[in-house]
Design a protein around this motif. Structure first.
Motif, PDB file in Angstrom:
ATOM      1  N   THR A 168       0.846  -1.187   0.000  1.00 57.69           N
ATOM      2  CA  THR A 168       0.000   0.000   0.000  1.00 57.69           C
ATOM      3  C   THR A 168       0.882   1.237   0.000  1.00 57.69           C
ATOM      4  O   THR A 168       2.109   1.146   0.139  1.00 57.69           O
ATOM      5  N   GLU A 169       0.256   2.407  -0.155  1.00 57.74           N
ATOM      6  CA  GLU A 169       0.995   3.668  -0.087  1.00 57.74           C
ATOM      7  C   GLU A 169       0.986   4.116   1.373  1.00 57.74           C
ATOM      8  O   GLU A 169      -0.002   4.671   1.862  1.00 57.74           O
ATOM      9  N   GLY A 170       2.077   3.849   2.082  1.00 54.63           N
ATOM     10  CA  GLY A 170       2.161   4.157   3.502  1.00 54.63           C
ATOM     11  C   GLY A 170       2.637   5.578   3.741  1.00 54.63           C
ATOM     12  O   GLY A 170       3.689   5.991   3.255  1.00 54.63           O
ATOM     13  N   ILE A 171       1.849   6.334   4.500  1.00 56.02           N
ATOM     14  CA  ILE A 171       2.139   7.747   4.761  1.00 56.02           C
ATOM     15  C   ILE A 171       2.104   7.998   6.261  1.00 56.02           C
ATOM     16  O   ILE A 171       1.146   7.610   6.945  1.00 56.02           O
ATOM     17  N   VAL A 172       3.143   8.638   6.797  1.00 61.81           N
ATOM     18  CA  VAL A 172       3.185   9.031   8.202  1.00 61.81           C
ATOM     19  C   VAL A 172       3.188  10.549   8.276  1.00 61.81           C
ATOM     20  O   VAL A 172       4.056  11.206   7.689  1.00 61.81           O
ATOM     21  N   LEU A 173       2.230  11.106   8.983  1.00 66.67           N
ATOM     22  CA  LEU A 173       2.151  12.549   9.197  1.00 66.67           C
ATOM     23  C   LEU A 173       2.682  12.849  10.594  1.00 66.67           C
ATOM     24  O   LEU A 173       2.049  12.504  11.590  1.00 66.67           O
ATOM     25  N   ARG A 174       3.847  13.460  10.645  1.00 67.52           N
ATOM     26  CA  ARG A 174       4.436  13.834  11.932  1.00 67.52           C
ATOM     27  C   ARG A 174       3.875  15.192  12.348  1.00 67.52           C
ATOM     28  O   ARG A 174       4.342  16.236  11.914  1.00 67.52           O
ATOM     29  N   TYR A 175       2.838  15.144  13.187  1.00 69.38           N
ATOM     30  CA  TYR A 175       2.191  16.373  13.636  1.00 69.38           C
ATOM     31  C   TYR A 175       3.031  17.073  14.706  1.00 69.38           C
ATOM     32  O   TYR A 175       3.689  16.427  15.527  1.00 69.38           O
ATOM     33  N   GLY A 176       2.955  18.396  14.705  1.00 63.55           N
ATOM     34  CA  GLY A 176       3.539  19.173  15.784  1.00 63.55           C
ATOM     35  C   GLY A 176       2.657  19.112  17.015  1.00 63.55           C
ATOM     36  O   GLY A 176       1.689  18.339  17.079  1.00 63.55           O
ATOM     37  N   ALA A 177       2.972  19.917  18.001  1.00 62.11           N
ATOM     38  CA  ALA A 177       2.178  19.977  19.233  1.00 62.11           C
ATOM     39  C   ALA A 177       0.807  20.574  18.894  1.00 62.11           C
ATOM     40  O   ALA A 177       0.707  21.707  18.417  1.00 62.11           O
ATOM     41  N   PHE A 178      -0.249  19.795  19.132  1.00 65.98           N
ATOM     42  CA  PHE A 178      -1.597  20.245  18.816  1.00 65.98           C
ATOM     43  C   PHE A 178      -2.049  21.371  19.744  1.00 65.98           C
ATOM     44  O   PHE A 178      -1.795  21.347  20.952  1.00 65.98           O
ATOM     45  N   TYR A 179      -2.769  22.333  19.168  1.00 64.89           N
ATOM     46  CA  TYR A 179      -3.542  23.270  19.987  1.00 64.89           C
ATOM     47  C   TYR A 179      -4.870  23.510  19.279  1.00 64.89           C
ATOM     48  O   TYR A 179      -5.034  23.179  18.101  1.00 64.89           O
ATOM     49  N   GLY A 180      -5.823  24.035  20.031  1.00 65.09           N
ATOM     50  CA  GLY A 180      -7.151  24.247  19.467  1.00 65.09           C
ATOM     51  C   GLY A 180      -8.171  23.343  20.130  1.00 65.09           C
ATOM     52  O   GLY A 180      -7.867  22.631  21.092  1.00 65.09           O
ATOM     53  N   PRO A 181      -9.409  23.330  19.645  1.00 60.83           N
ATOM     54  CA  PRO A 181     -10.508  22.603  20.288  1.00 60.83           C
ATOM     55  C   PRO A 181     -10.182  21.133  20.546  1.00 60.83           C
ATOM     56  O   PRO A 181      -9.661  20.437  19.677  1.00 60.83           O
ATOM     57  N   GLY A 182     -10.485  20.688  21.764  1.00 59.73           N
ATOM     58  CA  GLY A 182     -10.287  19.287  22.113  1.00 59.73           C
ATOM     59  C   GLY A 182      -8.891  18.944  22.574  1.00 59.73           C
ATOM     60  O   GLY A 182      -8.613  17.790  22.922  1.00 59.73           O
TER      61      GLY A 182
END
Length: 318
Positions: A168-182
């Motif tokens: 499959t087409e494997g994709i990893v999204l390395r998110y930064g520190a989340f802020y915002g709702p929730g």
């Protein structure tokens, strides 16, 4: 496309599902809680009840949905004790190891053509040597603090499993520190409240560089990855990596409180452990150049400065 979202009712899932639906995709949202079926309906998804740590339930759920794409957003992060990060992340670590393996197995059986998973760019993922801002080509930290080793090992497992799935087409999204709702970085959230009550001091020189991302922008990048991402890793962060010595006092000002107290490293180690000291003094930020170029994505909240200010204004208005 038919998209299967595991972790559809989390902070990013609640932002992601309606965006996928608005883009014309049929979304099947997985949750283990029957009480969240109504929420998934309201978000526009077909509810799927399954325990992410039960391989048979996961296999059956994916087989029934027949998705073209799987999005793995499974986490279970509660109150964070920086002195015992691995303990706080124990369930999340299982979701990133066992949960990833079960979703990949189910996805292979169903013939999904793309698998998008939540990775980490913030909170100490990257090696703590060299320049202050890292690209996807830079290595992850080979020697994390002791109380964070299991958590970083789980992140490595997820990345290696997803990128190693050649079917499959494997994709990893390395998110930064989340802020915002929730998230904990939102009015009334745990981290905002610690800053507001001056219980989050500045440790040492505050030279640790953080990269943030608003959860809405993270969701937009995820939609882009679902629709046009290619195999590989992408940093999903804003345009403005900043040292703690810069963002923490500015956040305090935004929240209408005094500047944070400054304490030496050895004092910081007493209340936040080695992990907390590392995050304050040694963390490296991340570059979003690849995600902007290859995913044709642009964060609407280009900087945490405007994002935090908007959150502060909403708190004042409330």
């Amino acid at each position: 496309m038919r998209v299967f979202v595991a972790g559809a009712t989390g902070a990013i899932g609640k932002q992601l599902v309606p965006r996928l639906v608005a883009a014309g995709h049929e979304v099947h949202g997985m949750t283990r809680s029957e009480s969240k079926q109504a929420m998934l309906h309201d978000l526009g998804a077909v509810p799927v009840i399954a325990d992410a740590l039960d391989p048979d339930q996961v296999a059956e759920a994916v087989a029934r949905a027949k998705p073209e794409v799987i999005v793995h957003q499974l986490t279970a992060i509660g109150a964070l004790d920086l002195r015992h990060v691995d303990r706080a992340f124990a369930l999340t670590n299982r979701l990133r190891t066992e949960g990833t393996d079960y979703l990949l197995s189910a996805g292979q059986a169903a013939g999904v053509r793309r698998f998008v998973a939540q990775g980490v760019a913030g909170y100490g993922a990257y090696v703590r040597t060299g320049g202050p801002v890292k690209s996807e080509e830079d290595p992850l930290d080979p020697a994390p603090p002791r109380d964070m080793r299991e958590t970083l090992a789980a992140i490595r497992h997820l990345e290696e499993a997803v990128l190693g799935a050649r079917w499959t087409e494997g994709i990893v999204l390395r998110y930064g520190a989340f802020y915002g709702p929730g998230t904990s970085l939102t009015p009334g959230g745990e981290q905002f409240e610690l800053v507001r009550r001056r219980k989050l001091p500045l440790v040492g020189d505050g030279g640790g560089v953080w990269s943030f991302i608003h959860v809405a922008d993270a969701a937009e990048a995820t939609v882009a990855a679902v629709e046009r991402g290619s195999r590989g890793v992408y940093n999903v962060v804003d345009d403005d990596p900043a040292p703690v010595a810069e963002w923490l006092p500015e956040l305090a000002q935004t929240l209408g409180t005094k500047k944070p107290m400054r304490v030496p490293r050895f004092i910081g180690r007493l209340f936040a452990g080695e992990v907390g000291v590392v995050m304050m003094t040694e963390l490296r930020g991340a570059s979003n150049a690849k995600a902007k170029r290859d995913l044709e994505w642009q964060p609407k909240h280009a900087s945490w400065r405007q994002g935090f200010a908007a959150a502060g204004q909403s708190r004042t208005a409330a």
